[in-house]
Design a protein around this motif. Sequence first.
Motif, PDB file in Angstrom:
ATOM      1  N   SER A 151      23.973  45.692  16.883  1.00  0.00           N
ATOM      2  CA  SER A 151      25.420  45.665  17.038  1.00  0.00           C
ATOM      3  C   SER A 151      25.855  44.304  17.580  1.00  0.00           C
ATOM      4  N   THR A 152      27.044  43.869  17.177  1.00  0.00           N
ATOM      5  CA  THR A 152      27.569  42.598  17.673  1.00  0.00           C
ATOM      6  C   THR A 152      28.444  42.776  18.906  1.00  0.00           C
ATOM      7  N   ALA A 153      28.584  44.007  19.386  1.00  0.00           N
ATOM      8  CA  ALA A 153      29.389  44.261  20.584  1.00  0.00           C
ATOM      9  C   ALA A 153      28.743  43.610  21.804  1.00  0.00           C
ATOM     10  N   LEU A 154      29.579  43.218  22.765  1.00  0.00           N
ATOM     11  CA  LEU A 154      29.108  42.541  23.977  1.00  0.00           C
ATOM     12  C   LEU A 154      29.256  43.474  25.170  1.00  0.00           C
ATOM     13  N   THR A 155      28.234  43.523  26.011  1.00  0.00           N
ATOM     14  CA  THR A 155      28.307  44.312  27.233  1.00  0.00           C
ATOM     15  C   THR A 155      29.133  43.577  28.282  1.00  0.00           C
ATOM     16  N   SER A 156      30.050  44.291  28.907  1.00  0.00           N
ATOM     17  CA  SER A 156      30.933  43.700  29.917  1.00  0.00           C
ATOM     18  C   SER A 156      30.245  43.675  31.274  1.00  0.00           C
ATOM     19  N   VAL A 157      30.272  42.516  31.925  1.00  0.00           N
ATOM     20  CA  VAL A 157      29.619  42.313  33.223  1.00  0.00           C
ATOM     21  C   VAL A 157      30.698  41.985  34.260  1.00  0.00           C
ATOM     22  N   PRO A 158      30.788  42.748  35.347  1.00  0.00           N
ATOM     23  CA  PRO A 158      31.863  42.536  36.318  1.00  0.00           C
ATOM     24  C   PRO A 158      31.607  41.371  37.272  1.00  0.00           C
ATOM     25  N   ILE A 159      32.627  40.576  37.471  1.00  0.00           N
ATOM     26  CA  ILE A 159      32.614  39.496  38.447  1.00  0.00           C
ATOM     27  C   ILE A 159      33.671  39.788  39.508  1.00  0.00           C
ATOM     28  N   LYS A 160      33.284  39.679  40.755  1.00  0.00           N
ATOM     29  CA  LYS A 160      34.256  39.722  41.845  1.00  0.00           C
ATOM     30  C   LYS A 160      34.519  38.289  42.276  1.00  0.00           C
ATOM     31  N   ALA A 161      35.719  37.811  42.029  1.00  0.00           N
ATOM     32  CA  ALA A 161      36.068  36.431  42.357  1.00  0.00           C
ATOM     33  C   ALA A 161      36.612  36.353  43.777  1.00  0.00           C
ATOM     34  N   HIS A 162      35.992  35.513  44.586  1.00  0.00           N
ATOM     35  CA  HIS A 162      36.439  35.251  45.961  1.00  0.00           C
ATOM     36  C   HIS A 162      36.892  33.795  46.025  1.00  0.00           C
ATOM     37  N   ILE A 163      38.150  33.561  46.291  1.00  0.00           N
ATOM     38  CA  ILE A 163      38.677  32.195  46.377  1.00  0.00           C
ATOM     39  C   ILE A 163      38.928  31.870  47.848  1.00  0.00           C
ATOM     40  N   ILE A 164      38.195  30.863  48.334  1.00  0.00           N
ATOM     41  CA  ILE A 164      38.301  30.470  49.741  1.00  0.00           C
ATOM     42  C   ILE A 164      39.374  29.385  49.870  1.00  0.00           C
ATOM     43  N   ARG A 165      40.320  29.617  50.789  1.00  0.00           N
ATOM     44  CA  ARG A 165      41.420  28.683  51.004  1.00  0.00           C
ATOM     45  C   ARG A 165      41.472  28.276  52.476  1.00  0.00           C
ATOM     46  N   GLN A 166      42.377  27.381  52.775  1.00  0.00           N
ATOM     47  CA  GLN A 166      42.642  27.034  54.167  1.00  0.00           C
ATOM     48  C   GLN A 166      43.211  28.267  54.885  1.00  0.00           C
ATOM     49  N   THR A 167      43.118  28.266  56.201  1.00  0.00           N
ATOM     50  CA  THR A 167      43.582  29.413  56.977  1.00  0.00           C
ATOM     51  C   THR A 167      45.052  29.732  56.709  1.00  0.00           C
ATOM     52  N   ASP A 168      45.847  28.726  56.419  1.00  0.00           N
ATOM     53  CA  ASP A 168      47.272  28.953  56.161  1.00  0.00           C
ATOM     54  C   ASP A 168      47.539  29.393  54.715  1.00  0.00           C
ATOM     55  N   GLY A 169      46.487  29.615  53.928  1.00  0.00           N
ATOM     56  CA  GLY A 169      46.635  30.075  52.549  1.00  0.00           C
ATOM     57  C   GLY A 169      46.851  28.966  51.546  1.00  0.00           C
ATOM     58  N   SER A 170      46.748  27.726  51.974  1.00  0.00           N
ATOM     59  CA  SER A 170      46.978  26.607  51.064  1.00  0.00           C
ATOM     60  C   SER A 170      45.696  26.209  50.338  1.00  0.00           C
ATOM     61  N   GLU A 171      45.906  25.443  49.275  1.00  0.00           N
ATOM     62  CA  GLU A 171      44.818  24.886  48.455  1.00  0.00           C
ATOM     63  C   GLU A 171      43.987  26.017  47.834  1.00  0.00           C
ATOM     64  N   GLY A 172      42.734  25.730  47.466  1.00  0.00           N
ATOM     65  CA  GLY A 172      41.908  26.744  46.825  1.00  0.00           C
ATOM     66  C   GLY A 172      41.963  26.679  45.307  1.00  0.00           C
ATOM     67  N   PHE A 173      41.015  27.326  44.670  1.00  0.00           N
ATOM     68  CA  PHE A 173      40.870  27.373  43.216  1.00  0.00           C
ATOM     69  C   PHE A 173      42.059  28.120  42.625  1.00  0.00           C
ATOM     70  N   SER A 174      42.664  27.588  41.570  1.00  0.00           N
ATOM     71  CA  SER A 174      43.851  28.228  41.002  1.00  0.00           C
ATOM     72  C   SER A 174      43.465  29.348  40.048  1.00  0.00           C
ATOM     73  N   VAL A 175      44.385  30.268  39.854  1.00  0.00           N
ATOM     74  CA  VAL A 175      44.168  31.377  38.921  1.00  0.00           C
ATOM     75  C   VAL A 175      43.973  30.852  37.503  1.00  0.00           C
ATOM     76  N   THR A 176      44.712  29.818  37.146  1.00  0.00           N
ATOM     77  CA  THR A 176      44.582  29.227  35.813  1.00  0.00           C
ATOM     78  C   THR A 176      43.201  28.624  35.618  1.00  0.00           C
ATOM     79  N   ASP A 177      42.720  27.888  36.625  1.00  0.00           N
ATOM     80  CA  ASP A 177      41.389  27.291  36.530  1.00  0.00           C
ATOM     81  C   ASP A 177      40.310  28.365  36.449  1.00  0.00           C
TER      82      ASP A 177
END
Length: 561
Positions: free
Chosen positions: A44-70
Amino acid sequence: MFAQDEPCGTISTPESEAHFNRMKNQIEQLENEFMSRTAMQRNSTALTSVPIKAHIIRQTDGSEGFSVTDLADALEIVNTFYANANLNFFLCEAINYIDDTALYDFQTDSQDDMSTDYGVDDVLNIYFTNSVTRSTTGSSVCGYAYLPPGPELILMKNSCAMNGSTLAHEIGHFFGLNHTHGPSNTELTEELVDGSNCNVTGDNICDTNADPQLSNSVVDSSCDYTGNLSDANNEVFVPNPLNVMSYSRKICRTVFSDQQYARMNAIYQIFRNNLNCPTFTADFVADNTTICDDTATVTFTDTSVGATSWSWDVDGDDVIDYTTQNVTHTYSAAGNYDVTLSISNNLETITKVKTEYIQIGFEIEATQIRLEIKFDNYAEETSWMFQNSEGSILYSGGDYGENDNGTTLDQTFDFAPGLCYLFTISDIYGDGMCCDQGQGSYELIPIVNGTVGNTFYSGGEFAASASKQFNIAGVLSLNGFNTSSITLYPNPTRSKITIASPMNSLPDAFTIYTTLGQKILSKTINSETDLEIDLQDFDTGMYFIKLTKDSMSVTKTIIIN
């Protein structure tokens, strides 16, 4: 020679090497099956789905960090790479934002506490942060992961996650790939350029060239290798600067090899198939998966979480057969069938593929079966038996004691051909043989007229019991045409290969395929001279040769280096 700007921080440990070596036979068997199915376009050419839990680390004030688009762009690149391994990654639940300046520029000695506080069990946790520094040396790395059986965790420097290859590289480690230069970053690989020891050293992959450890200083801006190091035989290395698992320039790393894809798929099946998003996961079970008869009715029960709709392909032809939650299907022909379940929660769709999950008319060629059991730390919990189709016990074992803990049982049994048998292994505590209480395992290995074949059933991770039903096929004479009697030499090779076959049972013909299933050479065999094949015009890499005689066929692997 061994320098690279912001290298990978993944380290091959004695534990990961021992883990691989213990399961090497099963891994290689699954690899060969994967590549053969791919070459013959049988799966079969179907692909098995593998779950990723994304943790984005930011500054304490919530600034900066990896963007959702990236993040979305990075996963799209990774999924382009991993489609050939039949894997597709999706985000499990919402992104977890960690607002903590102390972790924003990450030190590796913070990993355990961070993982305890934020990690999710049974998913691939990927932490995206501003920088990653080894606490012991102060050196910066692009990221790191753990080879099996290590933690379900990857650390990624934000900028490296967007360079097109490093995230795929670290996920490659998670699924069991070593660097192409081997487990050491400080010593020259022992792998030889001629490929003669490719299976036991270097990256243990035979369709990747021996690699002296690449870096920006020996790979130019055109992605060509400019070094001149030689191996122990004084042959100059010819590494591939395009391989994702190398230390080449990151922009150059654009390919995995066919065996690397097969290795990652095998590692997923053996070590990483526990990955399930707790709120949205696709899974199912069948009431019988191995049936001796050529026809059978099988009931599939959905065990998914979070599904609102279901789509089943129960025979691996990429056509949806059912759209109900639980299904019953009658198979009318012998064969091994992939089963695929795709579920939706009205927002997204994920898929679970079980390769050759249903085996109808499962038959092996053997005159004897060897049972190998490596006991865990509680041998007294283990018992096993072989039964015939009437349920009579033919062979059995149990009553093991503390002195058997960690030891290996190796016994061989005779079986009459043309009959159906059932093997069952049990654990009275209900936790199988692996891996919390030792590295226990079992294997069933066919023997044909004294020649040992490839393992056809193995494992170690189960609950109360595991079982396998099988037919014993009739076997030709000692000089007959069968998988065990056909060999290829030399293999790997550079220019020619010879088919070794008993004189009274020459194959009728052979066909050579690429790993993508393209037929590139066919020939009728009329005499012994036709058994020598000239391969000097073939590109380096892995191929399959299918040999036929009457209604029988044998498929083998050829490595050209």
